[in-house]
Scaffold this motif. Structure first.
Motif, short mmCIF file in Angstrom:
data_model
loop_
_atom_site.label_atom_id
_atom_site.label_comp_id
_atom_site.label_asym_id
_atom_site.label_seq_id
_atom_site.Cartn_x
_atom_site.Cartn_y
_atom_site.Cartn_z
N ASP A 7 0.86 -1.18 0.00
CA ASP A 7 0.00 0.00 0.00
C ASP A 7 0.90 1.23 0.00
O ASP A 7 1.51 1.56 1.01
N PRO A 8 1.01 1.96 -1.12
CA PRO A 8 1.92 3.10 -1.20
C PRO A 8 1.57 4.25 -0.26
O PRO A 8 2.41 5.12 0.00
N ASP A 9 0.36 4.27 0.26
CA ASP A 9 -0.04 5.35 1.15
C ASP A 9 0.57 5.22 2.54
O ASP A 9 0.73 6.23 3.24
N ARG A 10 0.89 3.99 2.97
CA ARG A 10 1.38 3.83 4.35
C ARG A 10 2.63 2.97 4.48
O ARG A 10 3.39 3.12 5.42
N ASP A 11 2.86 2.04 3.54
CA ASP A 11 4.02 1.16 3.62
C ASP A 11 5.28 1.85 3.09
O ASP A 11 5.20 2.79 2.31
N ILE A 12 6.43 1.34 3.53
CA ILE A 12 7.73 1.83 3.06
C ILE A 12 8.23 0.92 1.95
O ILE A 12 8.24 -0.30 2.12
N LEU A 13 8.64 1.49 0.82
CA LEU A 13 9.26 0.72 -0.24
C LEU A 13 10.77 0.79 -0.05
O LEU A 13 11.34 1.88 0.02
N TYR A 14 11.42 -0.38 0.07
CA TYR A 14 12.86 -0.43 0.33
C TYR A 14 13.63 -0.81 -0.93
O TYR A 14 13.34 -1.82 -1.57
N ILE A 15 14.63 0.02 -1.28
CA ILE A 15 15.50 -0.26 -2.42
C ILE A 15 16.86 -0.71 -1.87
O ILE A 15 17.55 0.05 -1.18
N SER A 16 17.23 -1.93 -2.16
CA SER A 16 18.47 -2.49 -1.62
C SER A 16 19.68 -2.03 -2.44
O SER A 16 19.58 -1.13 -3.28
N GLU A 17 20.81 -2.69 -2.24
CA GLU A 17 22.05 -2.33 -2.93
C GLU A 17 22.18 -2.98 -4.30
O GLU A 17 23.21 -2.83 -4.96
N ASP A 18 21.15 -3.70 -4.73
CA ASP A 18 21.14 -4.34 -6.04
C ASP A 18 21.04 -3.26 -7.12
O ASP A 18 20.00 -2.64 -7.30
N GLN A 19 22.12 -3.02 -7.86
CA GLN A 19 22.15 -1.92 -8.81
C GLN A 19 21.21 -2.15 -9.99
O GLN A 19 20.64 -1.20 -10.53
N ILE A 20 21.04 -3.40 -10.40
CA ILE A 20 20.14 -3.69 -11.52
C ILE A 20 18.70 -3.36 -11.14
O ILE A 20 17.97 -2.71 -11.89
N ALA A 21 18.31 -3.79 -9.95
CA ALA A 21 16.96 -3.49 -9.48
C ALA A 21 16.78 -1.98 -9.31
O ALA A 21 15.72 -1.43 -9.61
N PHE A 22 17.83 -1.32 -8.83
CA PHE A 22 17.75 0.13 -8.61
C PHE A 22 17.53 0.87 -9.93
O PHE A 22 16.67 1.76 -10.03
N LYS A 23 18.30 0.51 -10.95
CA LYS A 23 18.16 1.16 -12.25
C LYS A 23 16.77 0.91 -12.84
O LYS A 23 16.18 1.79 -13.47
N HIS A 24 16.27 -0.31 -12.66
CA HIS A 24 14.93 -0.62 -13.15
C HIS A 24 13.89 0.23 -12.42
O HIS A 24 12.94 0.71 -13.02
N PHE A 25 14.11 0.45 -11.15
CA PHE A 25 13.17 1.24 -10.35
C PHE A 25 13.09 2.68 -10.84
O PHE A 25 12.01 3.24 -11.02
N ILE A 26 14.25 3.32 -11.04
CA ILE A 26 14.23 4.74 -11.39
C ILE A 26 13.88 5.00 -12.85
O ILE A 26 13.56 6.13 -13.22
#
Length: 271
Positions: free
Chosen positions: A96-115
């Protein structure tokens, strides 16, 4: 039915008792089914969603899920209920984006996909990034033009006390229901980041050496984010979170740490 007495000592009307005394005489499989049903009920407390790279096999976006903590009432009821709760784990629900925290780890591939990818990032209100992103460059500033709803940016520390190398990693909790506890200002002051290494350049090697407290690190992150997201740096890609009057981002910054799930105490036997 139990009877209660008022402050004057007079007998009052009978009150209902919610203890089902014959429960222990039910067949074991029925009791287990009841405990399992109770363990699967969502508590709906704010939690953490661990973002991962998309499934390469299906090329589908990952499911965004939050694992809630195990039912505390079952853990404290009796041995039988505790065993079922521990075996079942905490209930899982949709992020639930209104109350939960989304955590981005140190995985650079996942990070690039996220942004660069998913459209749902525009709805995120609470984002947490691994500590290493603050020392290897704040690439998260690139995503600010799409994080329209962001209110809180949390830096997740490797621990809640002590001294760390600036390359320290955040260990992901084995129990995904582990709370992401907010660190106090005093705790941030007590944390220390240190760097001591040799760097090679075209003109030769030189030693890099510096130290800063957790609180200094948080302030530096905030200042750098404002610089990287300023109109001078972003041009036509100015973040919707930019406050032109205050000349800064409209964000709240927090330091956090994954708090280990405590071991359970001894419990009473089933009566």
């Amino acid at each position: 039915m139990a009877k209660s007495r008022n402050p004057e000592g007079k007998e009052a009307v009978p009150t209902a008792s919610f203890e089902f005394e014959p429960f222990g005489r039910l067949p074991a499989e029925i009791r287990t089914s009841i405990w399992s049903a109770a363990a699967s009920l969502p508590i709906c407390t704010p939690g953490v969603c661990f973002f991962a790279e998309r499934d390469k096999a299906s090329e589908e976006e990952p499911r965004l899920l939050v694992q809630e903590p195990r039912n505390k009432a079952l853990l404290e009821t009796n041995t039988e209920a505790r065993d079922v709760a521990l075996m079942s784990g905490g209930p899982t629900r949709t992020y639930d984006p209104d109350r939960d925290i989304l955590y981005i780890s140190e995985d650079q591939i996942a990070f690039k996909h996220f942004i660069n990818g998913p459209e749902w990032v525009t709805k995120i209100r609470h984002l947490a990034i691994a500590f290493s992103w603050t020392t290897w460059g704040l690439h998260i500033s690139i995503a600010m033009r799409r994080l329209h709803s962001l209110e809180t940016l949390s830096i997740v520390w490797p621990d809640s006390s002590g001294t760390f190398d600036f390359r320290a990693s955040v260990e992901l909790p084995a129990d995904k229901s582990a709370p992401l506890r907010r660190l106090t200002e005093e705790e941030l002051r007590g944390l220390t980041i240190e760097a001591d290494f040799m760097s090679s350049t075209s003109t030769g090697d030189f030693q890099v050496q510096w130290s800063e407290s957790g609180l200094e690190n948080m302030k530096r992150v905030e200042e750098q984010m404002d610089v990287y997201c300023s109109p001078e740096e972003t041009g036509d890609h100015l973040s919707p979170l930019w406050d032109s009057g205050a000349n800064r981002l409209r964000l709240r910054y927090e330091g956090r740490h994954f708090q280990p799930v405590p071991a359970q105490a001894k419990f009473q036997s089933l009566r």
